[in-house]
Scaffold this motif. Structure first.
Motif, short mmCIF file in Angstrom:
data_model
loop_
_atom_site.label_atom_id
_atom_site.label_comp_id
_atom_site.label_asym_id
_atom_site.label_seq_id
_atom_site.Cartn_x
_atom_site.Cartn_y
_atom_site.Cartn_z
N UNK A 70 -48.27 -69.59 12.23
CA UNK A 70 -49.49 -70.34 12.09
C UNK A 70 -50.16 -70.54 13.61
N UNK A 71 -49.76 -71.00 14.65
CA UNK A 71 -50.19 -71.10 15.96
C UNK A 71 -51.11 -70.04 16.34
N UNK A 72 -50.68 -68.93 16.08
CA UNK A 72 -51.46 -67.79 16.31
C UNK A 72 -52.58 -67.45 15.41
N UNK A 73 -52.46 -67.43 14.29
CA UNK A 73 -53.70 -67.28 13.28
C UNK A 73 -54.68 -68.25 13.45
N UNK A 74 -54.24 -69.81 13.12
CA UNK A 74 -55.23 -70.74 13.32
C UNK A 74 -55.76 -71.11 14.60
N UNK A 75 -55.00 -70.96 15.66
CA UNK A 75 -55.21 -70.90 17.18
C UNK A 75 -56.27 -70.02 17.38
N UNK A 76 -56.47 -68.94 16.94
CA UNK A 76 -57.50 -67.89 17.06
C UNK A 76 -58.65 -68.28 16.53
N UNK A 77 -58.37 -68.62 15.26
CA UNK A 77 -59.42 -69.00 14.32
C UNK A 77 -60.56 -70.39 14.98
N UNK A 78 -60.14 -71.39 15.56
CA UNK A 78 -60.55 -72.65 15.98
C UNK A 78 -61.31 -72.38 17.19
N UNK A 79 -61.25 -71.03 17.83
CA UNK A 79 -61.70 -70.77 19.07
C UNK A 79 -63.01 -70.02 18.71
N UNK A 80 -63.43 -69.55 17.42
CA UNK A 80 -64.43 -68.86 17.13
C UNK A 80 -65.68 -69.68 16.58
N UNK A 81 -67.00 -69.19 16.85
CA UNK A 81 -67.93 -70.03 16.36
C UNK A 81 -68.15 -69.82 14.98
N UNK A 82 -68.20 -70.86 14.03
CA UNK A 82 -68.16 -70.83 12.87
C UNK A 82 -69.80 -70.73 12.30
N UNK A 83 -69.82 -69.96 11.11
CA UNK A 83 -71.11 -70.28 10.52
C UNK A 83 -71.46 -71.52 9.84
N UNK A 84 -72.65 -71.72 9.47
CA UNK A 84 -72.82 -73.07 8.62
C UNK A 84 -72.11 -72.97 7.15
N UNK A 85 -72.12 -71.52 6.62
CA UNK A 85 -71.54 -71.55 5.52
C UNK A 85 -69.88 -71.81 5.49
N UNK A 86 -69.43 -71.27 6.59
CA UNK A 86 -67.76 -71.56 6.61
C UNK A 86 -67.71 -72.95 6.86
N UNK A 87 -68.47 -73.59 7.90
CA UNK A 87 -68.33 -74.98 7.88
C UNK A 87 -68.24 -75.86 6.55
N UNK A 88 -69.36 -75.47 5.94
CA UNK A 88 -69.70 -76.18 4.31
C UNK A 88 -68.01 -76.10 3.32
N UNK A 89 -67.87 -74.95 3.55
CA UNK A 89 -66.60 -74.66 2.71
C UNK A 89 -65.37 -75.62 3.27
N UNK A 90 -65.07 -75.42 4.60
CA UNK A 90 -64.05 -76.31 5.49
C UNK A 90 -64.36 -77.74 5.09
N UNK A 91 -65.53 -78.08 5.16
CA UNK A 91 -65.41 -79.68 4.73
C UNK A 91 -65.49 -80.22 3.39
N UNK A 92 -65.84 -79.20 2.58
CA UNK A 92 -65.53 -79.49 1.05
C UNK A 92 -64.23 -79.47 0.56
N UNK A 95 -51.17 -79.58 18.92
CA UNK A 95 -50.43 -80.98 18.79
C UNK A 95 -50.28 -81.46 17.11
N UNK A 96 -51.29 -80.90 16.30
CA UNK A 96 -51.39 -81.21 14.97
C UNK A 96 -50.14 -80.31 14.26
N UNK A 97 -50.17 -79.09 14.66
CA UNK A 97 -48.95 -78.24 14.09
C UNK A 97 -47.78 -78.80 14.64
N UNK A 98 -47.39 -79.16 15.94
CA UNK A 98 -46.12 -79.56 16.44
C UNK A 98 -45.68 -80.80 15.64
N UNK A 99 -46.62 -81.83 15.12
CA UNK A 99 -46.29 -82.98 14.64
C UNK A 99 -45.94 -82.60 13.10
N UNK A 100 -46.45 -81.72 12.45
CA UNK A 100 -46.20 -81.50 11.16
C UNK A 100 -44.80 -80.65 11.08
N UNK A 101 -44.68 -79.80 12.05
CA UNK A 101 -43.34 -79.09 11.96
C UNK A 101 -42.28 -80.03 12.34
#
Length: 223
Positions: free
Chosen positions: A94-116, A206-212
Motif C-alpha cells: 500500500x505504501x508503494x502504490x498509494x504513495x505514488x498515487x498521491x504525488x500525481x496531479x489529479x483530474x477534477x473527475x478523479x477528485x469528484x469520485x474520491x470525494x464521493x 503516517x496514516x498507514x503506519x497508524x492503521x497498521x
C-alpha cells in the motif's frame, strides 16, 4: 445471505466464466459480505449465480491464488483469515502504490469520485452502518490508486483491498477503527487538491503506519 448473490447474475452476461464469477465474489469479499473462516457452499453459490459447479470451482481456484480462499482437504472451501505477516506485507505494498498515487496531479473527475467515497462513508456513519463505512473506505483507496492511471495497478489494488477487508474483521469495534479515518481521508484529499504532493505523501505514510499498528495490535495485543 448467499441467496443475495442472485442479484449479481446480470453481471455474468451470456457467457458465464470463472473470471466473472471470481470478480463477483472478490467484490463481495471487499464489501464485507463474507466473513473469514466462513465455509462457502458450492451448491448455494452456484444456484444463486446460476453457474455450473465446475465454473464455480475454477473461480474458487483463482481466488485461492489471490490468498482470499483456503481449500481444506475433505472439508471444502473457506474464506481465509490473513495472518500478521500478511498485514505487514499488505501495508508495504500500500505504501508503494498509494504513495505514488498521491504525488500525481489529479483530474477534477478523479477528485469528484474520491470525494464521493468519503461522502458515502459519512452517510453510512450517520446511520451507524460501519460495514458500509468500511466498504466506502475501500472504495476511497481504490479510487486514490487510480490516480496512477495504470490498469495493472488498479487490478493489483482490487486484489489487495479484498484481502485487506478480511483483515478488518479482526477489529472487535469497527466504529472505533473506521471513524477517525473518515476525517483523515478528508485531510488527505485537501492536501492533494491544494497541490502539496510531498505533504500528502508524508501524511499518507503516517496514516498507514497508524492503521497498521491498530490492526497488528488486534491480532497480537502484546506485540
Amino acid at each position: 445471505m448467499v441467496a443475495d448473490l442472485s442479484q449479481d447474475r446480470p453481471r455474468l452476461g451470456r457467457s458465464s466464466t470463472a473470471e466473472r464469477v471470481a470478480d463477483i465474489l472478490r467484490d463481495r469479499i471487499s464489501e464485507g459480505f463474507f466473513q473469514p473462516g466462513q465455509r462457502l457452499s458450492e451448491e448455494s453459490i452456484s444456484e444463486a449465480l446460476g453457474v455450473s459447479r465446475n465454473t464455480l470451482r475454477e473461480a474458487f481456484r483463482l481466488l485461492g491464488h489471490e490468498r482470499l480462499l483456503d481449500h481444506r482437504l475433505n472439508r471444502g472451501v473457506f474464506v481465509r483469515l490473513p495472518s500478521v505477516e500478511d498485514v505487514l506485507d499488505l501495508y508495504r505494498v500500500r505504501r508503494v502504490l498509494e504513495g505514488a498515487a498521491v504525488r500525481r496531479k489529479p483530474s477534477e473527475e478523479a477528485l469528484t469520485v474520491i470525494k464521493e467515497a468519503v461522502a458515502e462513508a459519512r452517510r453510512a456513519a450517520a446511520q451507524d452502518d460501519w460495514q458500509r463505512v468500511g466498504t466506502a473506505n475501500i472504495r476511497f483507496h481504490q479510487t486514490l490508486v487510480s490516480l496512477n492511471e495504470s490498469p495493472r495497478i488498479d487490478e493489483a489494488m482490487r486484489q489487495l483491498l479484498a484481502e485487506l477487508r478480511l483483515v478488518f474483521h479482526v477489529m472487535e469495534n469497527p466504529r472505533a477503527f473506521h471513524e477517525p479515518f473518515i476525517e483523515r481521508n478528508l485531510t488527505l484529499i485537501g492536501l492533494i487538491e491544494s497541490g502539496r504532493p510531498e505533504e500528502a505523501a508524508a501524511y499518507l505514510d503516517d496514516y498507514l503506519d497508524h492503521a497498521e499498528r491498530l490492526l497488528i495490535h488486534a491480532y497480537e495485543p502484546n506485540r
